[in-house]
Scaffold this motif. Sequence first.
Motif, short mmCIF file in Angstrom:
data_model
loop_
_atom_site.label_atom_id
_atom_site.label_comp_id
_atom_site.label_asym_id
_atom_site.label_seq_id
_atom_site.Cartn_x
_atom_site.Cartn_y
_atom_site.Cartn_z
N PHE A 101 -19.05 -21.49 -4.11
CA PHE A 101 -18.86 -22.55 -3.11
C PHE A 101 -19.56 -23.86 -3.47
O PHE A 101 -19.20 -24.90 -2.95
N THR A 102 -20.55 -23.80 -4.32
CA THR A 102 -21.24 -25.01 -4.72
C THR A 102 -21.07 -25.21 -6.22
O THR A 102 -20.71 -24.27 -6.94
N ILE A 103 -21.33 -26.41 -6.69
CA ILE A 103 -21.06 -26.76 -8.08
C ILE A 103 -22.30 -26.49 -8.93
O ILE A 103 -23.29 -27.25 -8.84
N PRO A 104 -22.28 -25.46 -9.75
CA PRO A 104 -23.44 -25.21 -10.62
C PRO A 104 -23.52 -26.26 -11.72
O PRO A 104 -22.49 -26.77 -12.19
N THR A 105 -24.73 -26.58 -12.14
CA THR A 105 -24.91 -27.51 -13.25
C THR A 105 -25.43 -26.81 -14.50
O THR A 105 -25.60 -27.44 -15.54
N ASN A 106 -25.67 -25.52 -14.39
CA ASN A 106 -26.11 -24.72 -15.53
C ASN A 106 -24.93 -23.94 -16.08
O ASN A 106 -24.16 -23.36 -15.32
N ALA A 107 -24.82 -23.91 -17.39
CA ALA A 107 -23.69 -23.22 -18.02
C ALA A 107 -23.66 -21.74 -17.65
O ALA A 107 -22.59 -21.13 -17.58
N MET A 108 -24.83 -21.17 -17.38
CA MET A 108 -24.89 -19.76 -17.01
C MET A 108 -24.22 -19.49 -15.68
O MET A 108 -23.90 -18.36 -15.35
N GLY A 109 -24.00 -20.54 -14.90
CA GLY A 109 -23.37 -20.39 -13.60
C GLY A 109 -21.86 -20.27 -13.64
O GLY A 109 -21.24 -20.12 -12.59
N TYR A 110 -21.27 -20.33 -14.81
CA TYR A 110 -19.82 -20.29 -14.95
C TYR A 110 -19.40 -19.01 -15.67
O TYR A 110 -20.07 -18.56 -16.59
N ASP A 111 -18.25 -18.47 -15.23
CA ASP A 111 -17.79 -17.20 -15.78
C ASP A 111 -16.72 -17.34 -16.85
O ASP A 111 -16.63 -16.52 -17.76
N ASP A 112 -15.87 -18.32 -16.70
CA ASP A 112 -14.72 -18.45 -17.58
C ASP A 112 -14.78 -19.78 -18.32
O ASP A 112 -15.10 -20.82 -17.72
N TRP A 113 -14.43 -19.75 -19.60
CA TRP A 113 -14.52 -20.93 -20.45
C TRP A 113 -13.24 -21.09 -21.27
O TRP A 113 -12.65 -20.11 -21.72
N GLY A 114 -12.87 -22.35 -21.46
CA GLY A 114 -11.80 -22.64 -22.38
C GLY A 114 -12.36 -22.93 -23.75
O GLY A 114 -13.58 -23.01 -23.94
N GLN A 115 -11.47 -23.09 -24.72
CA GLN A 115 -11.93 -23.50 -26.04
C GLN A 115 -12.31 -24.98 -25.96
O GLN A 115 -11.91 -25.68 -25.06
N GLY A 116 -13.11 -25.44 -26.83
CA GLY A 116 -13.57 -26.81 -26.77
C GLY A 116 -12.57 -27.79 -27.37
O GLY A 116 -11.67 -27.42 -28.12
N THR A 117 -12.75 -29.05 -27.00
CA THR A 117 -11.98 -30.12 -27.60
C THR A 117 -12.97 -31.19 -28.06
O THR A 117 -13.86 -31.59 -27.31
N GLN A 118 -12.81 -31.64 -29.29
CA GLN A 118 -13.78 -32.55 -29.90
C GLN A 118 -13.54 -33.99 -29.43
O GLN A 118 -12.42 -34.49 -29.51
N VAL A 119 -14.61 -34.62 -29.00
CA VAL A 119 -14.59 -36.05 -28.69
C VAL A 119 -15.57 -36.73 -29.62
O VAL A 119 -16.75 -36.38 -29.66
N THR A 120 -15.08 -37.69 -30.38
CA THR A 120 -15.92 -38.43 -31.31
C THR A 120 -15.83 -39.91 -30.99
O THR A 120 -14.73 -40.47 -30.96
N VAL A 121 -16.98 -40.51 -30.72
CA VAL A 121 -17.04 -41.93 -30.38
C VAL A 121 -17.71 -42.65 -31.54
O VAL A 121 -18.86 -42.36 -31.89
#
Length: 123
Positions: A101-121
């Motif tokens: 119900f609330t927005i976690p800010t720690n990665a451990m608070g999330y169960d499902d992940w997508g693959q990453g996408t690279q952002v280069t500035v």
Amino acid sequence: VQLQASGGGLVQAGGSLRLSCAVSGRTFSRYIMGWFRQAPGKEREFVAGISWSLGSTRYADSVKGRFTISRDNAKNMVYLQMNSLKFEDTAVYYCAAVETFTIPTNAMGYDDWGQGTQVTVSS
């Protein structure tokens, strides 16, 4: 749920990119969706989160005023609009989900992940 992130690329400092995350797999009206990023040699850090049902949002201080997270319920998509990009925004960006119900800010608070996408500035 299954998550598929896309939209990364190479952009000059001051430019913009929009990341997309396609969400599928089950009913996720009670889910929180998050964007994280990880630069080489650094820990994965919270960027932004949104409540799928309420639309409430939360941002890391480093991106407030520059990034906007949004969701499209009809398309089952979550977006991260990134403006005024800085060199330090360079990282692999991940979308994540958790049923809570609330927005976690720690990665451990999330169960499902997508693959990453690279952002280069480039500076």
